[in-house]
Write a protein that holds these residues in place. Structure first.
Motif, mmCIF file in Angstrom:
data_model
loop_
_atom_site.group_PDB
_atom_site.id
_atom_site.type_symbol
_atom_site.label_atom_id
_atom_site.label_comp_id
_atom_site.label_asym_id
_atom_site.label_seq_id
_atom_site.Cartn_x
_atom_site.Cartn_y
_atom_site.Cartn_z
ATOM 1 N N ALA A 164 0.183 10.455 -5.617
ATOM 2 C CA ALA A 164 0.250 8.975 -6.385
ATOM 3 C C ALA A 164 -0.182 8.933 -7.737
ATOM 4 O O ALA A 164 -1.164 9.773 -7.837
ATOM 5 N N ASP A 165 0.698 8.124 -8.367
ATOM 6 C CA ASP A 165 0.425 8.112 -9.859
ATOM 7 C C ASP A 165 -0.522 7.135 -10.190
ATOM 8 O O ASP A 165 -0.192 5.610 -10.153
ATOM 9 N N PHE B 158 0.062 3.330 -11.769
ATOM 10 C CA PHE B 158 -0.220 2.267 -11.001
ATOM 11 C C PHE B 158 -1.239 1.073 -11.723
ATOM 12 O O PHE B 158 -0.928 -0.136 -11.959
ATOM 13 N N ARG B 159 -2.259 1.696 -12.490
ATOM 14 C CA ARG B 159 -3.022 0.956 -13.237
ATOM 15 C C ARG B 159 -2.488 0.154 -14.547
ATOM 16 O O ARG B 159 -2.808 -0.928 -14.555
ATOM 17 N N SER B 160 -1.551 0.940 -14.783
ATOM 18 C CA SER B 160 -0.990 0.473 -16.196
ATOM 19 C C SER B 160 -0.113 -0.706 -15.617
ATOM 20 O O SER B 160 -0.028 -1.726 -16.356
ATOM 21 N N ALA B 161 0.737 -0.526 -14.483
ATOM 22 C CA ALA B 161 1.635 -1.597 -14.168
ATOM 23 C C ALA B 161 1.125 -2.979 -13.777
ATOM 24 O O ALA B 161 1.255 -3.964 -13.902
ATOM 25 N N VAL B 162 -0.308 -2.571 -13.035
ATOM 26 C CA VAL B 162 -0.976 -3.843 -12.587
ATOM 27 C C VAL B 162 -1.637 -4.571 -13.725
ATOM 28 O O VAL B 162 -1.488 -6.015 -13.791
ATOM 29 N N ASN B 163 -2.243 -3.835 -14.864
ATOM 30 C CA ASN B 163 -2.757 -4.448 -15.822
ATOM 31 C C ASN B 163 -1.804 -5.303 -16.731
ATOM 32 O O ASN B 163 -2.113 -6.422 -17.259
ATOM 33 N N ARG B 164 -0.471 -4.748 -16.726
ATOM 34 C CA ARG B 164 0.569 -5.571 -17.386
ATOM 35 C C ARG B 164 0.893 -6.936 -16.541
ATOM 36 O O ARG B 164 0.883 -8.092 -17.249
ATOM 37 N N TRP B 165 0.859 -6.663 -15.231
ATOM 38 C CA TRP B 165 1.274 -7.971 -14.504
ATOM 39 C C TRP B 165 0.038 -9.128 -14.717
ATOM 40 O O TRP B 165 0.177 -9.957 -14.732
ATOM 41 N N CYS B 166 -1.464 -8.507 -14.707
ATOM 42 C CA CYS B 166 -2.357 -9.456 -14.906
ATOM 43 C C CYS B 166 -2.424 -9.916 -16.052
ATOM 44 O O CYS B 166 -3.026 -11.229 -16.147
ATOM 45 N N ARG B 167 -2.016 -9.389 -17.128
ATOM 46 C CA ARG B 167 -1.879 -10.100 -18.538
ATOM 47 C C ARG B 167 -1.205 -11.163 -18.436
ATOM 48 O O ARG B 167 -1.251 -12.210 -19.425
ATOM 49 N N LEU C 277 6.460 2.231 -7.533
ATOM 50 C CA LEU C 277 5.040 2.902 -7.257
ATOM 51 C C LEU C 277 4.621 2.784 -5.934
ATOM 52 O O LEU C 277 3.770 3.646 -5.417
ATOM 53 N N PHE C 278 5.110 1.871 -5.031
ATOM 54 C CA PHE C 278 5.127 2.087 -3.721
ATOM 55 C C PHE C 278 6.314 2.425 -2.774
ATOM 56 O O PHE C 278 6.264 2.300 -1.670
ATOM 57 N N SER C 279 7.331 2.774 -3.575
ATOM 58 C CA SER C 279 8.506 3.213 -2.750
ATOM 59 C C SER C 279 9.129 4.424 -3.323
ATOM 60 O O SER C 279 8.927 4.833 -4.708
ATOM 61 N N SER C 280 9.858 5.178 -2.788
ATOM 62 C CA SER C 280 10.760 6.465 -3.094
ATOM 63 C C SER C 280 11.746 5.873 -4.222
ATOM 64 O O SER C 280 12.447 6.680 -4.698
ATOM 65 N N THR C 281 12.203 4.774 -4.337
ATOM 66 C CA THR C 281 13.425 4.196 -5.062
ATOM 67 C C THR C 281 12.866 3.629 -6.281
ATOM 68 O O THR C 281 11.806 2.848 -6.378
ATOM 69 N N ASP C 282 13.676 4.059 -7.374
ATOM 70 C CA ASP C 282 13.465 3.630 -8.884
ATOM 71 C C ASP C 282 13.329 1.795 -8.653
ATOM 72 O O ASP C 282 14.421 1.272 -8.342
ATOM 73 N N SER C 283 12.383 1.125 -9.247
ATOM 74 C CA SER C 283 12.402 -0.123 -9.329
ATOM 75 C C SER C 283 13.700 -0.952 -10.011
ATOM 76 O O SER C 283 14.185 -1.821 -9.428
ATOM 77 N N ARG D 112 0.971 -1.036 -0.212
ATOM 78 C CA ARG D 112 0.021 -0.126 -0.008
ATOM 79 C C ARG D 112 0.728 1.016 0.161
ATOM 80 O O ARG D 112 1.558 1.369 0.755
ATOM 81 N N SER D 113 0.596 2.150 -0.731
ATOM 82 C CA SER D 113 1.185 3.581 -1.010
ATOM 83 C C SER D 113 0.984 4.180 0.214
ATOM 84 O O SER D 113 -0.439 4.303 0.587
ATOM 85 N N GLU D 114 1.847 4.863 0.786
ATOM 86 C CA GLU D 114 1.786 5.687 2.193
ATOM 87 C C GLU D 114 1.033 7.082 1.702
ATOM 88 O O GLU D 114 0.385 7.821 2.625
#
Length: 446
Positions: free
Chosen positions: A232-233, A237-246, A343-349, A225-227
């Motif tokens: 919040a972008d 977030f939706r794009s990233a989740v949609n990619r994972w769900c694919r 998306l949940f951290s201040s650090t680039d993944s 969960r984002s603090e």
């Protein structure tokens, strides 16, 4: 059709998702883009051409003239030679014809041609036959520092190092007959997922372990969960989740159980009760390690064909699920964290990969290029190294130390396969996860 002025995505997307749709004419037009004025277009055309010809090697036979034409462009030569060095593995006859023609025309010299035809994969060649070092062929001090830390024992201490007295996971066992069952997709509110342990703050997010009950069955999940509410972008977030769900219908990809955006972006994903590879006692036996790597290669092939990149593979991103219905079977791997960390951290993944497992491009993108599918090949190699030696990849004088130098019982062919994954220069790594799996399977047949 390839538009007159394509974008990189317009070249890459069809080649990644539908390479079989390319015929000789369309492939020839794609090769022509290697001579584009824009360096990013040339780079995208190089990757797209490889994807297409690796899928259908005979298409290279129809593009020999176009390859020779773009080779005459000094600005495009390095991209063309990189492309030829890969497809030469799949259609050496066509590449030999192209290179011999270019040598006769004095477009390139004989030394460069000999390297390409022989299958050598340099990151770049200049017209004088020298390797251009700013594409990563030389060892970078920052990259060397990755393994200097590990060699000095600066990585997190654990009991998995050689001689620690902790027994590795038992080599006795076999693959499960079927992959363990996966949790279903749900549509609940965030409050339905109560933590079973206290919240742990990581970067700018809050991660907790939750229990998920569905029709009397219990599953363990991770709640991210984002603090922050402001800033919040949500679209990202939706794009990233949609990619994972694919791709999470694949047996080796962790399932996205649920997600939402109220009050802030949150995500519930499948979690193993036994933890990740970072929590396991390693090394594993070579047969089990090779089996795990084959499953990971399958998942990467599936994801890359769908246009999804992981970009941050390391042992902590691979969880293991037990097939409780079968005794004495190996734990099944599932890959987590598909480009959601930033998306949940201040650090680039891409840079949050632990430094001792990071690819050169994670450490120094200006020098070694961006994170791409070649980075996933490096991550698979790092995971394999950990599986077989119980430690991160180590270097000797800038070169990755062979697995057999750390674990003498590992078959030489398997060690060679992993070292190819871990090359500093991207183009010396495997061109695809499918090629990696072919060598893994062959290593077990010897």
């Amino acid at each position: 059709m390839i538009p007159p002025n394509p974008t990189p995505d317009e070249l890459l997307t069809p080649a990644l998702t539908d390479p079989e749709s390319f015929d000789a004419a369309r492939t020839t037009r794609l090769v022509a883009q290697l001579g584009h004025d824009d360096h990013e277009i040339r780079r995208a055309a190089s990757w797209a051409t490889r994807f297409v010809i690796v899928e259908t090697p005979s298409l290279a036979d129809h593009c020999t003239g176009q390859f020779r034409r773009v080779l005459r462009d000094a600005d495009a030569q390095s991209d063309v030679l990189r492309t030829l060095s890969v497809i030469g593995e799949y259609n050496p006859e066509a590449v030999t014809e192209i290179i011999n023609g270019a040598i006769e025309e004095e477009t390139i010299d004989q030394l460069v041609g000999r390297y390409i035809v022989a299958g050598y994969r340099p990151p770049e060649f200049g017209s004088d036959g020298t390797v251009i070092s700013d594409e990563g062929d030389e060892t970078d001090p920052e990259v060397e520092a990755i393994d200097t830390e590990a060699d000095k024992g600066l990585h997190e201490p654990d009991d998995r190092e050689s001689g620690s007295g902790v027994e590795p996971d038992s080599p006795i066992g076999r693959p499960p007959s079927d992959p363990p069952s996966k949790p279903p997709r749900l549509d609940r509110s965030l409050t339905a997922y109560e933590p079973v342990v206290s919240e742990t703050k990581i970067g700018g997010g809050l991660d907790v372990v939750v229990q998920v009950s569905v029709d009397g069955r219990e599953f363990t999940g991770t709640r991210r969960r984002s603090e922050a509410i402001d800033g919040a972008d949500y679209d990202a977030f939706r794009s990233a989740v949609n990619r994972w769900c694919r791709i999470d219908d694949h047996d080796t990809v962790a399932t996205v159980i649920d997600h939402g955006t109220r009050p802030t972006p949150w995500l519930i994903t499948e979690r193993s009760v036994t933890g990740s590879l970072a929590d396991r006692n390693t090394p594993l036996s070579p047969p089990e390690a090779r089996w795990v790597l084959c499953r990971i290669a399958d998942a990467l092939s599936y994801a890359h064909a769908t246009g999804v990149l992981h970009g941050g593979l390391h042992p902590g991103a691979v969880t293991f699920v037990e097939a409780v219905e079968e005794a004495d079977t190996w734990k099944y791997p599932r890959i987590d964290d598909w480009q959601l960390g930033n998306l949940f951290s201040s650090t680039d993944s891409h840079t949050s990969v632990p430094r001792r497992y990071a690819a050169p491009e994670h450490v120094s993108p200006d020098r070694f290029g961006g994170v791409d599918t070649a980075s996933d090949m490096y991550g698979a190699g790092a995971i394999g190294y950990e599986l077989l030696t119980g430690r991160p990849p180590a270097r000797d004088s800038g070169e990755i130390r062979p697995v057999t130098a750390v674990a003498p019982d590992v078959p030489e062919e398997l060690s060679t396969t992993l070292i190819k994954c871990l090359r500093t220069a991207k183009m010396e790594r495997y061109a695809s996860a499918a090629a990696l799996k072919r060598d893994l399977v062959a290593a077990g047949d010897r």
